[in-house]
Scaffold this motif. Structure first.
Motif, mmCIF file in Angstrom:
data_model
loop_
_atom_site.group_PDB
_atom_site.id
_atom_site.type_symbol
_atom_site.label_atom_id
_atom_site.label_comp_id
_atom_site.label_asym_id
_atom_site.label_seq_id
_atom_site.Cartn_x
_atom_site.Cartn_y
_atom_site.Cartn_z
ATOM 1 N N ARG A 110 8.484 5.110 3.291
ATOM 2 C CA ARG A 110 7.658 6.541 2.565
ATOM 3 C C ARG A 110 7.003 6.128 1.609
ATOM 4 N N GLU A 111 6.996 4.706 0.838
ATOM 5 C CA GLU A 111 5.401 4.421 0.075
ATOM 6 C C GLU A 111 4.620 3.963 0.953
ATOM 7 N N LEU A 112 4.307 3.556 1.973
ATOM 8 C CA LEU A 112 3.622 3.236 3.117
ATOM 9 C C LEU A 112 3.089 4.220 3.638
ATOM 10 N N LEU A 113 4.029 5.499 3.849
ATOM 11 C CA LEU A 113 3.229 6.686 4.495
ATOM 12 C C LEU A 113 2.662 7.210 3.688
ATOM 13 N N GLN A 114 2.690 7.462 2.401
ATOM 14 C CA GLN A 114 1.804 7.278 1.467
ATOM 15 C C GLN A 114 0.597 6.930 1.536
ATOM 16 N N THR A 115 0.566 5.556 1.314
ATOM 17 C CA THR A 115 -0.662 4.966 1.301
ATOM 18 C C THR A 115 -1.758 5.471 2.464
ATOM 19 N N VAL A 116 -0.863 5.433 3.264
ATOM 20 C CA VAL A 116 -1.692 5.523 4.588
ATOM 21 C C VAL A 116 -1.705 6.856 5.167
ATOM 22 N N GLY A 117 -1.597 8.038 4.404
ATOM 23 C CA GLY A 117 -1.689 9.258 3.936
ATOM 24 C C GLY A 117 -1.125 10.079 5.570
ATOM 25 N N GLN A 141 -2.210 4.168 14.993
ATOM 26 C CA GLN A 141 -2.927 3.394 14.130
ATOM 27 C C GLN A 141 -2.065 3.365 12.243
ATOM 28 N N ARG A 142 -2.298 4.244 12.312
ATOM 29 C CA ARG A 142 -2.301 4.149 10.747
ATOM 30 C C ARG A 142 -0.767 3.684 10.720
ATOM 31 N N VAL A 143 0.309 4.093 11.731
ATOM 32 C CA VAL A 143 1.098 3.920 11.565
ATOM 33 C C VAL A 143 2.376 2.794 11.076
ATOM 34 N N ALA A 144 1.178 1.945 13.132
ATOM 35 C CA ALA A 144 0.970 0.186 13.055
ATOM 36 C C ALA A 144 0.670 -0.452 12.077
ATOM 37 N N ILE A 145 -0.190 0.095 10.873
ATOM 38 C CA ILE A 145 -0.697 -0.864 9.445
ATOM 39 C C ILE A 145 0.839 -0.712 8.521
ATOM 40 N N ALA A 146 0.629 0.020 9.032
ATOM 41 C CA ALA A 146 2.228 0.882 7.762
ATOM 42 C C ALA A 146 3.579 -0.339 7.799
ATOM 43 N N ARG A 147 3.743 -0.213 9.707
ATOM 44 C CA ARG A 147 4.941 -1.453 9.710
ATOM 45 C C ARG A 147 3.993 -2.845 9.393
ATOM 46 N N ALA A 148 3.298 -3.009 9.776
ATOM 47 C CA ALA A 148 2.692 -4.146 9.563
ATOM 48 C C ALA A 148 2.974 -4.759 7.851
ATOM 49 N N LEU A 149 3.238 -4.336 7.099
ATOM 50 C CA LEU A 149 2.436 -4.237 5.702
ATOM 51 C C LEU A 149 3.765 -3.849 5.212
ATOM 52 N N ALA A 150 5.450 -3.188 6.046
ATOM 53 C CA ALA A 150 6.827 -3.320 6.078
ATOM 54 C C ALA A 150 7.717 -4.808 5.269
ATOM 55 N N ILE A 151 6.732 -5.303 6.114
ATOM 56 C CA ILE A 151 7.709 -7.196 5.818
ATOM 57 C C ILE A 151 6.894 -7.142 4.592
ATOM 58 N N ARG A 152 5.903 -6.557 4.021
ATOM 59 C CA ARG A 152 5.057 -7.301 2.752
ATOM 60 C C ARG A 152 4.580 -9.064 2.571
ATOM 61 N N PRO A 153 3.308 -8.833 3.310
ATOM 62 C CA PRO A 153 2.722 -9.317 4.298
ATOM 63 C C PRO A 153 2.035 -10.665 3.336
ATOM 64 N N LYS A 154 1.917 -12.079 2.737
ATOM 65 C CA LYS A 154 0.350 -12.655 2.502
ATOM 66 C C LYS A 154 -0.781 -12.040 3.018
ATOM 67 N N LEU A 155 -0.738 -12.366 4.261
ATOM 68 C CA LEU A 155 -1.673 -11.882 4.850
ATOM 69 C C LEU A 155 -1.810 -10.808 5.994
ATOM 70 N N LEU A 215 -10.607 3.077 10.023
ATOM 71 C CA LEU A 215 -11.594 1.796 8.089
ATOM 72 C C LEU A 215 -11.278 2.693 7.690
ATOM 73 N N SER A 216 -10.567 3.822 6.532
ATOM 74 C CA SER A 216 -10.762 4.314 5.305
ATOM 75 C C SER A 216 -9.390 3.722 4.432
ATOM 76 N N THR A 217 -8.298 3.727 5.772
ATOM 77 C CA THR A 217 -7.042 3.676 5.628
ATOM 78 C C THR A 217 -6.964 1.731 4.775
ATOM 79 N N MET A 218 -8.115 0.917 6.032
ATOM 80 C CA MET A 218 -8.333 -0.179 5.586
ATOM 81 C C MET A 218 -8.670 -0.515 4.499
ATOM 82 N N ARG A 219 -9.770 0.158 4.157
ATOM 83 C CA ARG A 219 -10.685 -0.127 2.921
ATOM 84 C C ARG A 219 -10.135 0.311 1.538
#
Length: 257
Positions: free
Chosen positions: A135-142, A160-174, A193-197
């Motif tokens: 839920r934090e990540l969903l807020q992050t990606v709007g 695609q913004r959900v896909a970004i949140a999903r990738a971030l969910a494992i707390r990656p270093k990279l 691109l706004s989410t990535m910025r």
């Protein structure tokens, strides 16, 4: 990128061939923690192949890639490199998130279920912890209001913004991004691109393969130009995009002017 950042990615003489066709011809690249590196280049230059080598979705024929303290895909035992098992490689990938051209969301799962699937199923997090962070990540990606929606009810940009949140969910270093906007209609590119910025502004280490020159200009700490399987030049966005040294870089950028 801070002055105290440390090396996170070290690629040395990375070579990759498909049969007789050599796609990567000795790539050398370093990325520090907190750095945003954008890789530009024409189609077929080896950009995506190199990105896939970083998390071992592709085998290298030669060279090494170290992420953090680990040589991706291999282990040094008694001075000899041994290929890791599929399970060990999967453990290494837990520190690397990747966003692809296609969204690859599970159509039968809600947005929230898509995001928590790996943290619970692979990383053995408690459901409560996984849901809270999702839920934090969903807020992050709007997309806070889309937690219970299914992918078919979302636009391409939202998926695609959900896909970004999903990738971030494992707390990656990279985080690796492979042409994340190429499958989107032009009017939806901006939201991704706004989410990535915003992620770049938070100090996330990112390697981004893209044709979005504006993103490279605004968000990158360093721009790398690849062509025909080699790094032709690299430097700050101003150095590469405004004052490129190599004729191949200038010829590529002229298409966007």
């Amino acid at each position: 990128m801070t002055q105290t950042s440390v090396l996170l990615v070290r690629a040395r003489d990375v070579r990759k061939s498909y049969g007789e066709h050599e796609v990567l011809k000795g790539i050398n690249l370093e990325v520090h923690t907190g750095e945003v590196v954008v890789i530009l280049g024409p189609s077929g230059s080896g950009k995506s192949t190199f990105l896939r080598c970083i998390n071992h979705l592709e085998d290298m024929n030669q060279g090494s890639i170290i992420v953090g303290d680990h040589q991706v895909g291999y282990e040094l035992r008694k001075g000899v490199l041994h290929k890791l098992s599929a399970r060990a490689i999967a453990r290494q990938r837990q520190e690397i998130g990747m966003v692809f051209q296609q969204f690859n969301l599970y159509p039968h799962m809600t947005v929230l279920q898509n995001i928590i699937e790996a943290p619970i199923g692979v990383h053995k997090q408690s459901r409560r912890e996984a849901v809270s962070y999702a839920r934090e990540l969903l807020q992050t990606v709007g997309l806070s209001e889309k937690a219970d929606a299914y992918p078919r009810h979302l636009s391409g940009g939202q998926q695609q913004r959900v896909a970004i949140a999903r990738a971030l969910a494992i707390r990656p270093k990279l985080m690796l991004f492979d042409e994340p906007t190429s499958a989107l209609d032009p009017e939806l590119v901006g939201e991704v691109l706004s989410t990535m910025r915003s992620l770049a502004d938070r100090g996330l280490t990112m390697i981004v393969v893209t044709h979005e020159i504006g993103f490279a200009r605004e968000a990158a700490d360093r721009v790398v130009f690849m062509d025909q399987g080699v790094v032709v030049e690299q430097g700050s966005p101003h150095e590469v995009l405004v004052n490129p040294r190599h004729p191949r870089t200038r010829a590529f950028l002229s298409r966007f002017l």
